[in-house]
Write an enzyme that holds these catalytic residues in place. Structure first.
Site, PDB file in Angstrom:
ATOM      1  N   ASP A  68     -21.574 -28.662   4.243  1.00 40.96           N
ATOM      2  CA  ASP A  68     -21.498 -27.380   3.549  1.00 40.96           C
ATOM      3  C   ASP A  68     -22.732 -27.140   2.685  1.00 40.96           C
ATOM      4  O   ASP A  68     -23.578 -28.012   2.527  1.00 40.96           O
ATOM      5  CB  ASP A  68     -20.208 -27.298   2.699  1.00 40.96           C
ATOM      6  CG  ASP A  68     -19.893 -28.607   1.984  1.00 40.96           C
ATOM      7  OD1 ASP A  68     -20.825 -29.398   1.755  1.00 40.96           O
ATOM      8  OD2 ASP A  68     -18.722 -28.839   1.651  1.00 40.96           O
ATOM      9  N   ASN A 137      -7.803 -30.861  -4.981  1.00 40.45           N
ATOM     10  CA  ASN A 137      -6.840 -29.871  -4.464  1.00 40.45           C
ATOM     11  C   ASN A 137      -6.588 -30.034  -2.959  1.00 40.45           C
ATOM     12  O   ASN A 137      -5.965 -29.185  -2.339  1.00 40.45           O
ATOM     13  CB  ASN A 137      -7.321 -28.441  -4.755  1.00 40.45           C
ATOM     14  CG  ASN A 137      -8.586 -28.072  -3.990  1.00 40.45           C
ATOM     15  OD1 ASN A 137      -9.179 -28.913  -3.303  1.00 40.45           O
ATOM     16  ND2 ASN A 137      -8.994 -26.826  -4.089  1.00 40.45           N
ATOM     17  N   HIS A 139      -8.921 -30.203  -0.542  1.00 41.39           N
ATOM     18  CA  HIS A 139      -9.904 -29.610   0.387  1.00 41.39           C
ATOM     19  C   HIS A 139     -10.751 -30.692   1.060  1.00 41.39           C
ATOM     20  O   HIS A 139     -10.929 -31.778   0.530  1.00 41.39           O
ATOM     21  CB  HIS A 139     -10.767 -28.553  -0.305  1.00 41.39           C
ATOM     22  CG  HIS A 139     -11.850 -29.061  -1.203  1.00 41.39           C
ATOM     23  ND1 HIS A 139     -12.428 -28.289  -2.174  1.00 41.39           N
ATOM     24  CD2 HIS A 139     -12.472 -30.260  -1.296  1.00 41.39           C
ATOM     25  CE1 HIS A 139     -13.363 -28.976  -2.802  1.00 41.39           C
ATOM     26  NE2 HIS A 139     -13.406 -30.189  -2.294  1.00 41.39           N
ATOM     27  N   GLU A 144     -10.851 -24.724   1.406  1.00 47.80           N
ATOM     28  CA  GLU A 144      -9.877 -24.719   0.325  1.00 47.80           C
ATOM     29  C   GLU A 144      -8.467 -24.519   0.891  1.00 47.80           C
ATOM     30  O   GLU A 144      -8.315 -24.102   2.053  1.00 47.80           O
ATOM     31  CB  GLU A 144     -10.217 -23.576  -0.656  1.00 47.80           C
ATOM     32  CG  GLU A 144     -11.615 -23.639  -1.238  1.00 47.80           C
ATOM     33  CD  GLU A 144     -11.836 -24.777  -2.253  1.00 47.80           C
ATOM     34  OE1 GLU A 144     -11.050 -25.751  -2.284  1.00 47.80           O
ATOM     35  OE2 GLU A 144     -12.810 -24.691  -3.023  1.00 47.80           O
TER      36      GLU A 144
HETATM   37  P1  PGA Z   1     -16.291 -35.738  -4.988  1.00 50.75           P
HETATM   38  O1  PGA Z   1     -15.844 -34.437  -4.210  1.00 50.75           O
HETATM   39  O2  PGA Z   1     -16.787 -36.690  -3.968  1.00 50.75           O
HETATM   40  O3  PGA Z   1     -17.403 -35.319  -5.909  1.00 50.75           O
HETATM   41  O4  PGA Z   1     -15.090 -36.243  -5.704  1.00 50.75           O
HETATM   42  C1  PGA Z   1     -15.138 -34.575  -3.002  1.00 50.75           C
HETATM   43  C2  PGA Z   1     -14.866 -33.220  -2.441  1.00 50.75           C
HETATM   44  O5  PGA Z   1     -14.790 -32.256  -3.205  1.00 50.75           O
HETATM   45  O6  PGA Z   1     -14.719 -33.116  -1.217  1.00 50.75           O
END
Ligand code: PGA
Length: 263
Positions: A68, A137, A139, A144
């Site tokens: 992304d 959450n 995702h 999302e």
């Molecule tokens: P993080 O984020 O590795 O910074 O915890 C993971 C994500 O949002 O997919």
């Protein structure tokens, strides 16, 4: 069901994941990597960089596609995912920067950027192995809750929880972009192998829902249940909500014993 490996900490997770990636690259020097940003994959990238150097693994033909990118953040911005991938992956591993791509988050015809990225992945022959984190959450990528299980690369609005979680990378919460361009859940499912990592208590609920709850767009990470070749590497805190943790430990111990024994 994914193979679930519960480890002590991020360092051990990084070395387990790095050995999976190193084996893949050694078997196929033209491997197409699926790359993730965020804090989660960092111990894997560090361990993989060390292995590549120690074992003199040839990475000159390795290609990479990031999951992304933020929308409207120019590639040269230090927190663009292009910059993060360059800093955390391309440089430490010694990859050819011309072979590593992020979705385009700026420029004319931005609504076509998702389809262009899908075409680029297809032209490269598809992603061989995709590393994934999971958001608090649920995702994966920036898909999302509510994302279609069949989605492809496209522009998405970021959830407020995600903007809060990512505020640590910016000078102020207001600077966190509101939109992104992300590989879809359908794109991720097309990768030939998935390796999902998660650490810490704030991921426990998302991990339990993704691994043991129903497959649902409400928990985008649950799509990994539909993938035939997925490995999940998590620490004890992230595993705290799993109902079947004892079984996963037993299965992983058995797999190691079986690997060590020849019949
Ligand atoms: P993080 O984020 O590795 O910074 O915890 C993971 C994500 O949002 O997919």
């Amino acid at each position: 069901m994914a193979e679930v490996i519960i480890v002590r900490d991020q360092t051990e997770a990084g070395s387990v994941a790095a050995s999976i990636f190193a084996q893949q690259i050694s078997t196929n020097p033209c491997t197409v990597l699926g790359l993730a940003t965020g804090s989660t994959p960092l111990s894997t990238y560090a361990a993989l960089a060390a292995t590549v150097a120690e074992d003199a693994i040839d990475v000159s033909g390795v290609r990479g596609f990031a999951l992304d990118e933020y929308l409207g953040v120019p590639p040269q911005h230090p927190e663009s995912y292009r910059s993060v991938i360059t800093r955390e992956v391309v440089e430490p591993l010694g990859l050819n920067p011309d072979y590593v791509f992020t979705p385009r988050g700026t420029g004319p015809g931005i609504t076509q950027a998702g389809a262009e990225y899908e075409d680029m992945i297809a032209e490269a022959g598809g992603i061989d192995i995709q590393i994934l984190g999971i958001g608090s959450n649920g995702h994966v990528g920036f898909n999302e809750p509510g994302s279609s299980l069949a989605s492809t690369t496209r522009i998405k609005a970021l959830a407020e929880q995600t903007r809060k979680d990512n505020a640590r990378f910016f000078d102020s919460p207001d600077e966190v972009p509101t939109h992104c361009i992300t590989q879809g859940l359908g794109t991720i499912l097309k990768a030939r192998q998935l390796v999902l990592l998660a650490f810490g208590a704030n991921k426990a609920q998302a991990v339990a829902a993704a691994l043991e709850g129903p497959v649902s767009s409400a928990v985008p990470g649950s799509v990994i249940q539909q993938h035939p070749r997925a490995t999940v590497i998590i620490d004890e805190s992230a595993a705290a909500g799993l109902a079947h943790a004892e079984y996963y430990r037993h299965a992983w111990r058995s797999a190691q014993i079986l690997n060590a024994v020849s019949f």
